[in-house]
Enzyme design. Structure first.
Site, PDB file in Angstrom:
ATOM      1  N   HIS A  40       0.816  -1.218   0.000  1.00 51.62           N
ATOM      2  CA  HIS A  40       0.000   0.000   0.000  1.00 51.62           C
ATOM      3  C   HIS A  40       0.849   1.267   0.000  1.00 51.62           C
ATOM      4  O   HIS A  40       0.583   2.200  -0.748  1.00 51.62           O
ATOM      5  CB  HIS A  40      -0.910  -0.036   1.229  1.00 51.62           C
ATOM      6  N   PHE A  41       1.870   1.311   0.862  1.00 49.42           N
ATOM      7  CA  PHE A  41       2.702   2.502   0.987  1.00 49.42           C
ATOM      8  C   PHE A  41       3.968   2.340   0.148  1.00 49.42           C
ATOM      9  O   PHE A  41       5.072   2.121   0.658  1.00 49.42           O
ATOM     10  CB  PHE A  41       3.037   2.773   2.455  1.00 49.42           C
TER      11      PHE A  41
END
Length: 337
Positions: A308-309
């Site tokens: 996600h990051f």
């Protein structure tokens, strides 16, 4: 002895003298670039500033770096983070761009008004970010949108398409394909905002969930700084903040109905778009990345081997892609004027 052979001692002497001069110069104050030169000014301008603007009575914190007259890049963060997620990207771009990264109310260093005194909605966030751009005199800007930043940025773009020079989309959704199984309990909450369905989501504000968002789908978690999730969690743990986040989970239901409007914007305006997507993300799955090409065939899509990051693990690579993309696209726009 030939002339060339007789000159060898002289050449050695000159070489030794030059080396000595260079060595001495390294320890002396530079006379070639005194303070006040353009290079010195660029270094000062590239340093990050940490500022606050009061907008509609709310203190909004933002990070800013880069020359005031440079093309603007507005960085919009996601959940559960803040402009802190851009801490390494900003210096990597600030030599060439004026970079501005705000925190939404309830996030980061911005104020967190009590629920009931402030509308924690994506519409309200978009309005405050719009007011910040006007406060700073940002008439045109490229948008980097991630996670929650996508519905904020896409609202800005559809309100003022003439202001947007380009998009960088990093795990930011505008298509039904991007919402997979992770969203099922949240969709249940949208349909029935009962106390039980609300409480079923509270775990998303826990330290375990925050660390999971940073590390899930990441092949080499040693690339992810523990400072990132520790920083985010400290702010999530402030009294009352978890309920602010639960309000926002519920308000996210207002975003999917806007997908057709945003997609029409992509088709009609064709903003230059760079999609950088952690393909192992379980929150906004990779199936949400390629549909941008459906409405904007010239978009550039890169699927990265991470979660996600993506900035945590692929920051240097992403910075290079962004510099190349904006360099080409903004130069093209200038040529077309």
């Amino acid at each position: 002895m030939s002339p060339s052979q007789s000159s060898l001692p002289t050449r050695r002497a000159v070489g030794l003298l030059a080396a000595a001069v260079l060595t001495l110069a390294a320890f002396l104050p530079s006379q070639a670039a005194p303070a006040g030169t353009s290079a010195d000014k660029r270094r000062v301008e590239s340093q990050v500033r940490y500022r606050t603007a009061t907008l509609d009575g709310v203190e909004v914190f933002y990070r800013e770096a880069g020359p005031k007259d440079a093309p603007v890049l507005l960085l919009l963060h996601g959940f559960p983070t803040s402009s802190h997620m851009f801490r390494n990207l900003i210096p990597a771009l600030a030599d060439r761009y004026r970079v501005v990264a705000p925190d939404y109310p309830g996030f980061g260093q911005s104020a967190a008004p009590q629920r009931g005194t402030f509308d924690y909605t994506f519409d309200r966030y978009a309005t405050l970010v719009e007011k910040l751009t006007e406060h700073l005199g940002l008439r045109r800007y490229a948008l980097y949108v991630m996670d929650y930043g996508a519905p904020v940025g896409f609202r800005l773009a559809t309100r003022h398409p003439e202001r947007v020079t380009a998009f960088i989309v990093q795990n930011g959704n505008a298509y039904d394909e991007g919402l997979a199984g992770f969203w099922d309990p949240i969709k249940t909450y949208w349909k029935d905002p009962s106390p039980a369905n609300r409480e079923a989501l509270r775990w998303l504000t826990s330290s375990k969930a925050t660390k999971w968002q940073y590390t899930n789908g990441v092949p080499d978690t040693s690339l992810v700084s523990p400072d990132a999730w520790t920083h985010d969690q400290a702010l999530l743990d402030r009294p009352g903040n978890a309920d602010i986040q639960l309000d926002l989970f519920y308000d996210y239901r207002t975003n999917p109905p806007l997908y057709p409007q945003w997609q029409e914007y992509f088709r009609s305006q064709r903003p230059p778009t760079l999609v950088l997507w952690g393909k192992n993300d379980e929150i906004f799955v990779a199936a949400g990345a390629t549909p941008y090409l459906r409405d904007n065939p010239k978009a550039e899509v890169h699927l990265l081997e991470t979660g996600h990051f993506a900035l945590e693990t692929h920051g240097p690579q992403m910075a290079e892609l962004i510099r190349d993309f904006l360099g080409r696209q903004l130069a093209k726009k200038r040529a077309e004027r």
